[in-house]
Motif scaffolding. Sequence first.
Motif, PDB file in Angstrom:
ATOM      1  N   VAL A 120       0.804  -1.330   0.023  1.00  0.00           N
ATOM      2  CA  VAL A 120      -0.079   0.056  -0.174  1.00  0.00           C
ATOM      3  C   VAL A 120       0.780   1.311   0.050  1.00  0.00           C
ATOM      4  O   VAL A 120       0.457   2.222  -0.464  1.00  0.00           O
ATOM      5  N   ARG A 124       0.710   3.943  -2.778  1.00  0.00           N
ATOM      6  CA  ARG A 124       0.532   5.489  -2.487  1.00  0.00           C
ATOM      7  C   ARG A 124       1.649   6.390  -3.177  1.00  0.00           C
ATOM      8  O   ARG A 124       1.534   7.501  -3.979  1.00  0.00           O
ATOM      9  N   ILE A 133      -3.715   9.350  -1.956  1.00  0.00           N
ATOM     10  CA  ILE A 133      -4.804   8.382  -1.320  1.00  0.00           C
ATOM     11  C   ILE A 133      -5.008   8.477   0.155  1.00  0.00           C
ATOM     12  O   ILE A 133      -4.145   7.975   0.778  1.00  0.00           O
ATOM     13  N   ALA A 135      -5.976   7.911   3.893  1.00  0.00           N
ATOM     14  CA  ALA A 135      -6.566   6.667   4.722  1.00  0.00           C
ATOM     15  C   ALA A 135      -8.018   6.404   4.840  1.00  0.00           C
ATOM     16  O   ALA A 135      -8.692   7.551   4.966  1.00  0.00           O
ATOM     17  N   SER A 136      -8.767   5.379   4.537  1.00  0.00           N
ATOM     18  CA  SER A 136      -9.931   5.210   4.310  1.00  0.00           C
ATOM     19  C   SER A 136     -10.385   4.610   5.860  1.00  0.00           C
ATOM     20  O   SER A 136      -9.718   4.507   6.729  1.00  0.00           O
ATOM     21  N   GLY A 139      -9.287   1.438   6.603  1.00  0.00           N
ATOM     22  CA  GLY A 139      -7.762   1.569   6.752  1.00  0.00           C
ATOM     23  C   GLY A 139      -7.662   1.728   8.405  1.00  0.00           C
ATOM     24  O   GLY A 139      -6.730   1.296   9.055  1.00  0.00           O
ATOM     25  N   THR A 179      -8.687  -4.471   3.213  1.00  0.00           N
ATOM     26  CA  THR A 179      -8.586  -3.089   2.972  1.00  0.00           C
ATOM     27  C   THR A 179      -7.258  -2.677   1.948  1.00  0.00           C
ATOM     28  O   THR A 179      -7.310  -1.774   1.359  1.00  0.00           O
ATOM     29  N   ASP A 182      -9.044  -2.667  -1.042  1.00  0.00           N
ATOM     30  CA  ASP A 182      -9.611  -1.607  -1.360  1.00  0.00           C
ATOM     31  C   ASP A 182      -8.518  -0.559  -1.859  1.00  0.00           C
ATOM     32  O   ASP A 182      -9.186   0.394  -2.758  1.00  0.00           O
ATOM     33  N   TYR A 183      -7.536  -0.445  -1.338  1.00  0.00           N
ATOM     34  CA  TYR A 183      -6.432   0.660  -1.529  1.00  0.00           C
ATOM     35  C   TYR A 183      -6.247   0.470  -3.048  1.00  0.00           C
ATOM     36  O   TYR A 183      -5.927   1.205  -3.892  1.00  0.00           O
ATOM     37  N   SER A 186      -8.724   1.854  -5.216  1.00  0.00           N
ATOM     38  CA  SER A 186      -8.811   3.435  -5.109  1.00  0.00           C
ATOM     39  C   SER A 186      -7.690   3.740  -5.972  1.00  0.00           C
ATOM     40  O   SER A 186      -7.948   4.841  -6.881  1.00  0.00           O
ATOM     41  N   ALA A 187      -6.754   3.126  -6.102  1.00  0.00           N
ATOM     42  CA  ALA A 187      -5.488   3.487  -6.913  1.00  0.00           C
ATOM     43  C   ALA A 187      -5.696   3.549  -8.569  1.00  0.00           C
ATOM     44  O   ALA A 187      -5.799   4.407  -9.200  1.00  0.00           O
TER      45      ALA A 187
END
Length: 194
Positions: A120, A124, A133, A135-136, A139, A179, A182-183, A186-187
Motif C-alpha cells: 500500500v 501511494r 490516497i 487513509a480510508s 484502513g 483494506t 480496497d486501496y 482506489s489507486a
Amino acid sequence: MPGPSESSPVAPRVSVVNVANLLTGLRIVLVPVFLVALFTGDGHETLWRVVAFVVFAAAVITDRLDGEIARAYGMVTEFGKLADPIADKALIGAALIGLSLLGDLPWWVTVVILVREVAVTLLRLAVLRRGVIPASRGGKLKTTVQAMAIGLFVLPLSGAWLTGAWVLVWAAVVLTVLTGLDYLLSAVRNVRTA
C-alpha cells in the motif's frame, strides 16, 4: 470583469510545521524507544514489557490525536496525509517484527500484515503525482484493531486475555487483506480519472 481584489479568496497555505505533523514525528521517534523497552533483558521481563506497552500506547494515542487536531484546526497537509500512514506502518511493523523475533507472534501474521503495508505504501508513492490516497475508514479500523491486538501481545498476558488477543489478531489479518484490496481499487480509480 472583476479585479484581483474582487475574486474569490484564496485559502491560506497550511504550514508543514504544525502540531499535527509534530505528533506524527513524535510517533516515529517513539518507535526505537518502544523497541528498546521490548527487548530489554531477555525480552520477557514483566516490568519492561509493561514499559513497552506504555510507550506503544502513547504512540497509538498520537495517531488518534494528530488526525483530529489536523481536521479540527485546519492543519491538514499533503505531507501529513503521506507521513501519518508511514508513521503507523513503522510503529506496527516494528512491533510485529519484535514480537515475532521474541517468539510471541507467529511469523506468518507478521509477513501477511507487512506485505500489505509495504504494498500500500508503494502504491501511494506510485500514484502520488495524481494525488495522495488518504487513509480510508476501513484502513483506520484496521490500524485500530492491529494496535489493540499488538498491545495485548506486548503485555505479559495469559488465559482469556491472550485468547482475546488472538481473536483481534485474526480480525486484523482479515481487515488487512480486505483494506489492501480496497486501496488497490482506489489507486486504479485515481489513475483512470486522471
